[in-house]
Design a protein around this motif. Sequence first.
Motif, PDB file in Angstrom:
ATOM      1  N   LYS A   1       1.058  -1.010  -0.037  1.00 20.19           N
ATOM      2  CA  LYS A   1      -0.102   0.097  -0.166  1.00 20.19           C
ATOM      3  C   LYS A   1       1.020   1.363   0.057  1.00 20.19           C
ATOM      4  CE  LYS A   1      -0.719   0.331   4.766  1.00 20.19           C
ATOM      5  NZ  LYS A   1      -0.066  -0.896   5.468  1.00 20.19           N
ATOM      6  N   GLU A   2       2.088   1.098   0.254  1.00 16.70           N
ATOM      7  CA  GLU A   2       2.914   2.148   0.317  1.00 16.70           C
ATOM      8  C   GLU A   2       3.212   2.810  -1.154  1.00 16.70           C
ATOM      9  OE1 GLU A   2       3.790  -0.317   2.161  1.00 16.70           O
ATOM     10  OE2 GLU A   2       3.457   0.487   4.021  1.00 16.70           O
ATOM     11  N   ILE A   3       3.102   1.821  -2.081  1.00 15.90           N
ATOM     12  CA  ILE A   3       3.144   2.369  -3.701  1.00 15.90           C
ATOM     13  C   ILE A   3       2.214   3.367  -4.101  1.00 15.90           C
ATOM     14  CG2 ILE A   3       1.574   0.650  -4.750  1.00 15.90           C
ATOM     15  CD1 ILE A   3       4.241   0.094  -6.599  1.00 15.90           C
ATOM     16  N   PHE A   4       0.876   3.485  -3.450  1.00 16.78           N
ATOM     17  CA  PHE A   4      -0.206   4.157  -3.737  1.00 16.78           C
ATOM     18  C   PHE A   4       0.196   5.634  -3.124  1.00 16.78           C
ATOM     19  CE2 PHE A   4      -2.413   0.170  -4.319  1.00 16.78           C
ATOM     20  CZ  PHE A   4      -2.748   0.223  -5.498  1.00 16.78           C
ATOM     21  N   SER A   5       0.993   5.574  -1.925  1.00 19.72           N
ATOM     22  CA  SER A   5       0.892   7.029  -1.256  1.00 19.72           C
ATOM     23  C   SER A   5       2.397   7.620  -1.954  1.00 19.72           C
ATOM     24  CB  SER A   5       1.448   6.705  -0.054  1.00 19.72           C
ATOM     25  OG  SER A   5       0.587   6.000   0.790  1.00 19.72           O
ATOM     26  N   SER A   6       3.238   6.740  -2.738  1.00 19.56           N
ATOM     27  CA  SER A   6       4.408   7.420  -3.528  1.00 19.56           C
ATOM     28  C   SER A   6       3.609   7.979  -4.845  1.00 19.56           C
ATOM     29  CB  SER A   6       5.218   6.462  -3.641  1.00 19.56           C
ATOM     30  OG  SER A   6       4.804   5.142  -4.081  1.00 19.56           O
ATOM     31  N   PHE A   7       2.853   7.158  -5.166  1.00 23.12           N
ATOM     32  CA  PHE A   7       2.134   7.449  -6.503  1.00 23.12           C
ATOM     33  C   PHE A   7       1.607   9.331  -6.273  1.00 23.12           C
ATOM     34  CE2 PHE A   7       0.790   3.997  -9.539  1.00 23.12           C
ATOM     35  CZ  PHE A   7       2.090   3.648  -9.584  1.00 23.12           C
ATOM     36  N   GLU A   8       0.908   9.125  -5.286  1.00 20.82           N
ATOM     37  CA  GLU A   8       0.167  10.370  -4.900  1.00 20.82           C
ATOM     38  C   GLU A   8       1.141  11.303  -4.679  1.00 20.82           C
ATOM     39  OE1 GLU A   8      -1.295  10.312  -1.070  1.00 20.82           O
ATOM     40  OE2 GLU A   8      -2.904  12.055  -1.575  1.00 20.82           O
TER      41      GLU A   8
END
Lengths: 89, 115, 164
Positions: free
Chosen positions: C66-73
Amino acid sequence: MKGPRVIFLIFFVIFVGILCQGLYNIHPYGEPRVSAMDDYFINNAQSERAANNVVTSIVFDYRGFDTLGEAAVLFTAVMSVAALFRKEE
Amino acid sequence: MINNIPMLTVGALFVIGLYGVLFKRNIIKIAIAVSIIESSTNLFLIVLGYRTGGSIPVYTLAGEFKKMVLPTPQALTLTAIVIGLATTALLLTLIMLLYKHYGTLDVHEIRRLRG
Amino acid sequence: MRPLSIVVRTICNIFAWFVAIFGAYVILHGHLTPGGGFQGGAIVATFIALLLVAHGGKSFLGWVKKEIFSSFEGAGLVAFVCVGFLGLSTTFLYNFLALKGGLFGSAVPIGPNAGVLNSSGTIALANIAVGLEVVGGLSAILIFMFLGMRYVSEGGKEGVKDDK
């Protein structure tokens, strides 16, 4: 029905009255009174910015600063949700 | 008067939402009422910028058209929808945490159980 | 939360990818057709929601972190601000690429036309940046609320009954 709900009811009735008065006096549907700015955008979006989609040219170019604030609001909301659901150690 | 039905719809939606916010006790119903007020605001912006017989403000494959509806209220509506979505997510998060802390969704109970 | 039945999972495995491709199309053609970064990002987040509901949280969070979505943002927001700063020789968020030739620089015919994909300057770049941000943000909200649902139902005051 007691306490603050009576005050709520009074303000609700007053607000509905003002809303009806405003809706009675608004311009007719389909004939906006002022449209100079929008006509400028419609006529010049293709020649100035080479954008076929006038709405996108407004959102991302003419009023881009607005979109920056909107993106910041979305970012803040996501960070708040993540902070509120953190695991309590 | 009959041509102004979209405006009257805006007023009716706003009144329904305001009634829910002021007089309902379930906090989920209050969140739904806030969403209804948001919808009425978006509809109001779109209705303000409509021109009778106008086409959408996009030139790609537009065909023959006489005039376009106003694009600026549509851009503002785009902004308002995303912000409304973010605030709704935050509202539901706070409601979930309130339920975890108090075990109830009634606003009067939550006020009574303060502390 | 348990995964749904085999019928739902099979249909989801086939049709979720069409949703993702349609979202990418709406983002990339934002300057030509109705749509843009926000709408296309919401469609791609629907793809994430479909996978999350159909396959359950355990297997979905085994596929992606789920960290990958925060990094996308964060990457989307930083890219949008960078697009703004690149035009700072005139003003913030100035469209320095339009009508110059080269990348996104060709002119469009005035009036109704069939659309030129290589046009509109920084509007296309900002669309992609905002689309990335909305994909990451909405997916992160979905996943955090999904995890928080379990956290609330486990630790509720009266012990909410989890209906399996």
